[in-house]
Design an enzyme around this catalytic site. Structure first.
Site, PDB file in Angstrom:
ATOM      1  N   GLU C  41      32.641  13.508 -10.948  1.00  0.00           N
ATOM      2  CA  GLU C  41      32.095  13.100 -12.530  1.00  0.00           C
ATOM      3  C   GLU C  41      30.600  13.380 -12.680  1.00  0.00           C
ATOM      4  OE1 GLU C  41      33.491   9.202 -12.668  1.00  0.00           O
ATOM      5  OE2 GLU C  41      35.706   9.638 -12.100  1.00  0.00           O
ATOM      6  N   GLU C  72      40.030   9.648 -10.619  1.00  0.00           N
ATOM      7  CA  GLU C  72      39.397   9.845  -9.226  1.00  0.00           C
ATOM      8  C   GLU C  72      40.681  10.289  -8.200  1.00  0.00           C
ATOM      9  OE1 GLU C  72      38.386   7.578 -10.954  1.00  0.00           O
ATOM     10  OE2 GLU C  72      36.447   7.549 -10.854  1.00  0.00           O
ATOM     11  N   ASP C  97      31.980   1.612  -5.206  1.00  0.00           N
ATOM     12  CA  ASP C  97      32.873   0.443  -5.772  1.00  0.00           C
ATOM     13  C   ASP C  97      34.202   0.895  -6.329  1.00  0.00           C
ATOM     14  OD1 ASP C  97      30.215  -1.737  -6.225  1.00  0.00           O
ATOM     15  OD2 ASP C  97      29.810   0.296  -6.203  1.00  0.00           O
ATOM     16  N   PHE C  98      34.286   2.205  -6.770  1.00  0.00           N
ATOM     17  CA  PHE C  98      35.498   2.709  -7.393  1.00  0.00           C
ATOM     18  C   PHE C  98      36.572   3.115  -6.685  1.00  0.00           C
ATOM     19  CE2 PHE C  98      32.216   4.448 -10.964  1.00  0.00           C
ATOM     20  CZ  PHE C  98      31.566   3.126 -11.039  1.00  0.00           C
ATOM     21  N   HIS C 141      29.252  -2.595  -8.989  1.00  0.00           N
ATOM     22  CA  HIS C 141      28.589  -1.484  -8.809  1.00  0.00           C
ATOM     23  C   HIS C 141      27.299  -1.781  -7.930  1.00  0.00           C
ATOM     24  CE1 HIS C 141      30.393  -0.673 -13.050  1.00  0.00           C
ATOM     25  NE2 HIS C 141      30.022   0.488 -12.864  1.00  0.00           N
TER      26      HIS C 141
END
Ligand SMILES: Cc1ncc(C[n+]2csc(CCOP(=O)(O)OP(=O)(O)O)c2C)c(N)n1
Ligand SMILES: Cc1ncc(C[n+]2csc(CCOP(=O)(O)OP(=O)(O)O)c2C)c(N)n1
Ligand SMILES: [Mg+2]
Ligand SMILES: [Mg+2]
Lengths: 326, 346, 346, 326
Positions: C41, C72, C97-98, C141
């Site tokens: 991204e 993702e 974190d994702f 985050h």
């Protein structure tokens, strides 16, 4: 629409914009001369919603605070429109103990049990909890609904699909909102989404889908009204995409050098447009415009003052609230 | 799978499989509290792939025992949202190995909402999930992964090893105002279609039975070596302890039962007496439970250890399919025995 | 964000930010090998939210520097499939974190395919991702989470602390035939819009520069206390070491640089000399890196420790938003200093 | 269709069925008297594909071994149809060192670089890697395609949506297959999926979508042919759902007590149906049917023999292959 309803929409939009402008001001106030994201009274990422007021105002006009709203990393407009307490919300954004999350959450993590409002910084992951809220509402025999919001970028995340299928399958009282502001950070919609309207995806779940093309709050209001009525009547979810506008950067500090459309943006601002419409229709005039603005300013500045006056959390309390006590 | 099992003996002396003990807890809590409900894949007519919900659909109907699509993110999120609104869902993730498709809901939402809301929003729910290998189910269906959950703050993590604890911990988990991850090993469920240890069908208290979350139990007292372990490995450790007892080696077996909170005092107390520590863990060796247990001792006082601490765990390799390979990496009794002998002979 | 930075000095003496050093490694490897490409991204026109790909789009065009949708699972899977077919993708997960939305592709596929295929299928790819807090980005985050990745077998895990290592490790990661998770702390990138430590812009070797994966470095030699750490915390540890030096406290700072493989020998060698061990870790305290480092020492020989080992890490709490809270839980210099003093005064 | 092509489809279907029957036999051979999933020469979960032969045969007839196939937890029919080496595949299922994965993978983890075949035990997660294979194929200037398979249950998983969007957006040469066998373990399609055809979801990605209703191998062959031609021509992905049949249990040991339709199932077996059609058309007669059966049996039994003859992996090698050596 009735003049009073139009005026209410306008009021909400003005309140949101006033709020975002105040946060913008406070956010940047103490980050000069060199922008430092972690500095100042309001540190961290800041995603403001200027330009997207029509979506929040149009949708939330149909809700009471018994209904739920789950918003995104860009949550303020929905929080304001849904009636989240401005003081507590602002205090949270300022990281104060009087905030919604006692300073633990911050601007992407606003939780307000009083209005069943919540948000999440993870793309599209605010949709699934909305299903559970809707399930709980139905199980308790109420006609309350849950509104779940994402951006157009988020509509390509797996959670979007799973949530639509589950909600449709179980006919849950949910209304899914997609805010298409043309951009997911620097990625234009054309580079993220293989179809020009998410409304066409609704057919893949056998639910009504609509796209509002012109960022018009009245159009949003109308379409959302139908969807919410439907949900309250037990007829299941709907999907509404609104073509809206990201007036400012993705977050504060975003240079937006990738943004080819930047020049034309101010002209598309929905607030003056709506104001002019209401003036032309005789709903607004100079005094009422000033009055609405003043009212909004007063409320917003009071909230900012409240936040600034409130104490910061004590470091010694940093380990609190990981778990609820028995 | 749902082949028939021998029906339990008289109620006083009755023995239940771990699966039935879990179901009993859920059933009792569902009767007690209308807000408790169950959702997940194949929890309805099938009764749970590992019999964790058998019979509940008949008893409570499809409004409270809900089969879901294969959409873990959506339905775990649904449980979260329902919990936020005051219900008390039990949501099943069929195998813990599938956490990767839904971890965001689990660790960024379920586990953090209470904290981010400054305690204003509670998320009272149970995430129940099957763990463990030993039946050649390969690298994507045989993991334990409790270390992964325990590492991330905001969820309690419980891991029963026997029927009574399964009932008591499930009761506590349902009543807890926090999200509780309940990891049940397939090998302790007492399933008729899987090799099981003899203790997987055992006495279970009738009626209300609560085991507090966060208290380890001494599965076997002993004086020479402390074996800290959990889940199926408790039984391997007990077997080894019994086997070594005639040789004059007296093992204490600590069943952790809960990783979060971790009963550090119980570990310290035992190691303080024995001076020898072996951690047996069916999860991966590194960056997980086994290191944590050792660290908890050593950050308090390394001198309680008479020699190096030892670990028997899965040596940082995906679980292999072929039986000889899988049993080479699992914490088998023979690996445990060898580790104990090395500790006492050091 | 991409505000302008001062341009580097002369080439001989040039200093680069960590971000630019990473970009230089990627750029050199892309020139060297047509199969290397980047996807993620905002890696194109934006140049990476943390400047990890700045300028690459102009140089290599949109066929090799590919902006993706916010999907993702799909795009990390795309990288996996391309790697399986012999390409060498670098895929960026914007914030670690994702991971919860795509972990299945990462740990059940990227990390396991080589093993499950008996070594017949290689997955040569880099998963690059930003970690760390300290700028009030909240609980979703600001995490490090390297312990989570290191716990799961099949991926190498590297964590540079400075520009030269970032370049050298990125070069190695791209050339490695295994999946490598490359975790870069936002606070070491040398970004003009974030407070940074003074070493985040530093000398970087010109041309090819390779740092082997799996070798820790001694960031500062010392004789009294071993501080084992990594990433941004290396700089805090160095600052504390410098500060305590005049008081006659001589800290050795070990920069792990790689968690998988973990350079156990380097840790043992140092602790063997100093007898005192402090692990400083910006990841969560329990069930992670800090326990593992202590266990690696103690399973070899606890007697090298003159006293309890110590840990400074995030104390099992989600990262709070408000600055006073966040800095209460981060491994700050003051917490490190206090821990060192307690160790030497014990 | 030409008689030869029809005969080829039949051959493939017979080979698959023969294979699955042999695995069924071997799987249960040493699990009596009380079924123990972990016991015997072939332990672990076993998901067999009997009834779904038309899908694999019809699709793979258009592929060469330069094309990629990613299959599911129920992978044998596609592996056989795509030309994966039967001996190595069987050896893997028996956990032998001569297997595709040297015994590390097992029946849900078959990786064959020679035919670009792979599979995964995680629902829908085989789709994303297929995109990367397709990307690599295109980047190298070939017209090779990737076929990605899931079940109808899996089509409600997030990875499904993300993959379709990405493939459509980038016009990747992928063909997505959904095998609708009415069931996801014990959950009927009606309880998992809010629409009756996944073909309608294709519109949500602006790609062609088709549903084959009758488990007919020739219909699959035709529809798949169009999709694969399209993909090879650079026109992007397609989605094909086939209404097929799970002839046996979800996995071996499945009591199927939840399955109301069980009685009617044998009558829907696609193999005798297709055989009768080909007999009626003069493509098959008794001798050719016997010949095809015998050929299939010989190949399959040779593979089983090979597997049984092959050595088991040494425990001492258990730590090999975690990492590739430099
Ligand atoms: C799973 C996940 N991936 C990536 C991000 C980083 N991120 C934050 S906002 C954003 C763009 C979102 O675009 P859109 O959904 O259109 O919402 P908008 O910002 O335009 O309101 C991205 C990629 C994230 N927060 N979560
Ligand atoms: C993410 C994930 N969730 C759940 C499972 C367990 N599981 C294995 S097969 C299956 C049913 C799949 O149904 P479908 O996609 O229709 O394929 P079929 O088995 O019918 O071929 C389930 C739920 C899994 N393997 N992965
Ligand atoms: Mg957007
Ligand atoms: Mg199916």
């Amino acid at each position: 629409m009735q003049p009073q309803d139009r005026l209410d929409l306008y009021r909400t939009m003005v309140l949101i914009r006033t709020y975002e402008e105040a946060i913008l001001r406070e956010y940047h106030a103490d980050k000069k001369p060199v922008f430092d994201i972690g500095a100042g009274l309001v540190p961290g990422e800041m995603h403001l919603s200027a330009g997207q007021e029509p979506v929040a105002a149009g949708v939330c006009a149909h809700l009471t605070t018994d209904d739920a709203v789950t918003a995104t990393h860009r949550p303020h407009h929905f929080a304001v429109a849904h009636g989240v307490d401005l003081e507590k919300m602002t205090a949270e954004i300022f990281g104060r103990v009087t905030g919604l999350g006692k300073g633990r959450g911050g601007h992407m993590h606003l939780f307000d049990p009083a209005t069943h409002f919540s948000c999440s910084g993870i793309i599209a992951e605010g949709y699934p909890p909305a299903l559970g809220q809707a399930l709980a509402f139905r199980r308790r025999g109420s006609d309350r609904v849950a509104v779940a919001v994402t951006g157009e970028g988020a509509a390509n995340q797996g959670a979007f699909h799973e949530s639509l299928n589950l909600a449709a399958l179980w006919k849950l009282p949910v209304v899914f909102i997609v805010e298409d502001n043309d951009w997911g950070i620097s990625v234009p919609r054309s580079a993220s989404t293989c179809v020009t309207s998410n409304a066409v995806r609704a057919a893949g779940y056998g639910i009504p889908g609509a796209r509002v093309e012109d960022n018009s709050v009245e159009a949003v209001h109308e379409v959302a009204g139908e969807a919410i009525t439907r949900a309250r009547a037990g007829e299941g979810p709907s999907l509404i995409e609104v073509h809206t506008l990201r007036l400012w950067g993705h977050f504060e500090g975003d240079p937006q050098s990738y943004r080819s459309d930047l020049e034309g943006v101010p002209g598309k601002d929905p607030l003056p447009t709506f104001e002019q419409e209401l003036r032309a229709a005789g709903v607004l005039d100079d005094p009422s415009v000033s009055a609405v603005a003043a009212q909004a300013r007063d409320r917003v500045e009071a909230a900012i003052e409240f936040a600034k006056r409130s104490p910061e959390p004590e470091p010694a309390t940093a380990l609190d609230f990981v778990f609820a006590s028995a | 799978m749902t082949l028939t099992e021998p029906s339990p003996a008289t109620r006083a002396q009755r023995k239940l499989s771990t699966a039935k003990a879990m179901v009993e807890a859920i059933s009792q809590e569902m009767e007690r509290d209308q807000d408790v409900f169950v959702l997940g894949e194949d929890v309805g007519a099938y009764g749970g792939i590992f019999s964790s919900t058998t019979g509940l659909l008949d008893k409570f109907g499809p409004e409270r025992i809900i089969d879901t699509p294969i959409s873990e993110t959506a339905f775990i999120g649904t449980a979260i949202g329902a919990a936020v609104e005051g219900m008390r869902p039990i949501v099943e993730l069929m195998f813990v190995d599938f956490f990767g498709v839904c971890m965001d809901q689990i660790y960024n939402h379920m586990a953090k909402i209470h904290f981010e809301s400054g305690g204003n929003v509670k998320v009272p729910m149970v995430l129940a999930t099957a763990v463990g290998g030993g039946y050649s189910d390969g690298a994507q269906h045989s993991q334990c992964l409790w270390g992964t959950f325990a590492h991330l703050p905001g969820m309690k993590v419980v891991v029963p090893s026997n029927p009574a604890d399964a009932k008591g911990l499930m009761t506590s988990a349902i009543r807890d105002d926090n999200p509780v991850v309940f990891l049940f090993h397939k090998g302790i469920m007492g399933l008729p279609w899987m090799a099981k240890n003899r203790r997987s069908i055992d006495h279970v208290p009738d009626g209300e039975h609560v085991v507090p979350i966060g208290e380890a139990s001494v599965a076997r007292p002993g004086s020479d070596v402390t074996i800290v372990t959990l889940s199926l490995s408790v039984h391997h450790a007990l077997d080894v302890a019994e086997e070594l007892s005639p040789q004059g080696i007296d093992c204490e077996v600590i069943d952790l039962r809960s990783l979060v909170p971790l009963d550090t005092e119980a570990i310290l107390e035992s190691v303080g007496r024995t001076g020898r520590l072996l951690v047996v863990d069916e999860d991966y060796l590194s960056f997980g439970l086994s290191g944590e247990v050792i660290a908890r001792v050593v950050e308090r006082d390394p001198t309680v250890l008479r020699g190096p601490a030892a670990r028997v765990a899965v040596p940082d390799v995906p679980i292999p399919y072929a039986r000889p390979l899988e049993y080479a990496v699992l914490p088998t009794p023979s690996r445990i025995r060898q580790a104990v002998l090395e500790l006492v002979n050091a």
